[in-house]
Design an enzyme around this catalytic site. Structure first.
Site: not given
Length: 368
Positions: A159, A163
């Protein structure tokens, strides 16, 4: 926007407009952006609440689509003045594969950028995350830092890696020529941990406490501080950036902004109890119930079980090495860059943010 845009009403597109933050951005735009002619909401799963918005003076257009499908994104972007790209897969628990996280967060963002370039849309605001910076896997604290504070951003989890890559794509796209010959203007907002109405993890902790007889057990030392931000203030910052991005393109283009308000610095558990406590839960213990080494062992065991069980079932516990590292690492921001660059001040005080969140928790199914 500039005179040419101000003489005509504006078209905004919010990707992920039915998500936790996206819904708040949509509602904030309808309340606080008087120049809107059309608000497009692009999401894979459209919420029934959109119907109630279609009776107002602004044309609300719901578009069911997937950010991983470039042609669907391009069709939604065409004719928009501003894109607010909140769509993304937030998964720190391992519910989805790393490949899917990358496809949605990185390739999806690339699709949005290319759609802006191909259709002539000039203004793109990206919802990034503080996790682009940290906490890092070394557990190094970040204490009242700002956008220029040196910090070693070291990630392994899919994750934060996704990002960081997506944010880099957005910032590097600033200045690209779009259809018509003008430059694309981009910026990224990095909220700290968002809370407020609709926050799924807060709901999960609440239900967990109910199952345990109204108790939650302390796992993290109270001395570990985190910065949290109310979802309404995050939405407000997005609206302000969208409003000011053309006028201040030279200043704001290619910039990142931490998104924070006046919420108190506390550990995750103590902060959550600001809302869960008035709803009947109590946090047991002044010290962690288990020693840290045992939590590390349990987190590693959860990772192994997740891997072993993946062919048979989804096992996505709250505790894993990444969530343990984040919860045990002080990460607080203190910044006035957003105020200096585009006049940001929190729209909601801490007291109002707290009251609104408590009221929402009390309405969650199963509350007393």
């Amino acid at each position: 926007m500039a005179d040419s845009a101000e003489t005509q009403e504006l078209v905004y597109l919010v990707t992920g407009g039915c998500g936790f933050l996206g819904e708040h951005v949509v509602r904030m735009l309808l309340q606080r952006e008087p120049r809107l002619r059309e608000l497009r909401i692009f999401d894979l799963h459209l919420g029934p609440w959109l119907e109630e918005l279609k009776t107002g003076p602004v044309q609300v257009t719901a578009i069911q689509g997937d950010v991983t499908q470039a042609h669907e994104v391009a069709a939604a972007v065409a004719g928009a003045h501003v894109v607010i790209h909140t769509a993304g897969l937030v998964d720190v628990f391992g519910k989805t594969s790393p490949e899917t996280i990358h496809e949605v967060n990185v390739q999806g963002t690339q699709n949005v950028i290319e759609a802006c370039v191909q259709t002539g849309t000039r203004f793109l605001i990206y919802t990034s995350s503080m996790e682009v910076v940290g906490p890092n896997i070394k557990g190094q604290p970040f204490y009242r830092g700002n956008e220029n504070t040196p910090y070693e951003a070291v990630h392994r989890h899919p994750y934060p890696c996704s990002k960081a890559l997506a944010e880099q794509l957005v910032l590097e796209a600033n200045g690209r020529e779009v259809l018509g010959g003008l430059p694309l203007v981009t910026c990224a907002l990095r909220p700290t941990g968002i809370y407020g109405e609709g926050h799924q993890i807060m709901r999960d902790f609440y239900h967990q406490g109910l199952r345990l007889g109204g108790r939650l057990f302390r796992a993290i030392p109270a001395s570990v501080e985190h910065g949290r931000v109310y979802v309404g203030n995050v939405a407000w910052m997005h609206v302000l950036v969208a409003r000011e991005l053309e006028h201040r393109a030279a200043l704001m283009g290619g910039q990142v902004y931490f998104c924070y308000d006046n919420s108190p610095y506390k550990s995750y558990e103590d902060f959550n109890m600001e809302f869960l406590g008035p709803c009947g839960l109590r946090l047991v213990g002044t010290r962690p119930l288990m020693p840290y080494w045992l939590l590390v062992l349990l987190a590693a065991l959860n990772t192994l079980l997740q891997w072993l069980l993946r062919p048979l079932m989804l096992y996505a516990p709250l505790l894993n090495p990444y969530t343990l590292a984040v919860a045990n690492t002080t990460f607080t921001v203190s910044t006035d860059k957003a105020r200096r660059h585009f006049g940001y001040e929190p729209l909601f005080s801490w007291e109002e943010s707290r009251t609104r969140t408590i009221r929402w928790v009390q309405t969650v199914e199963g509350s007393a």
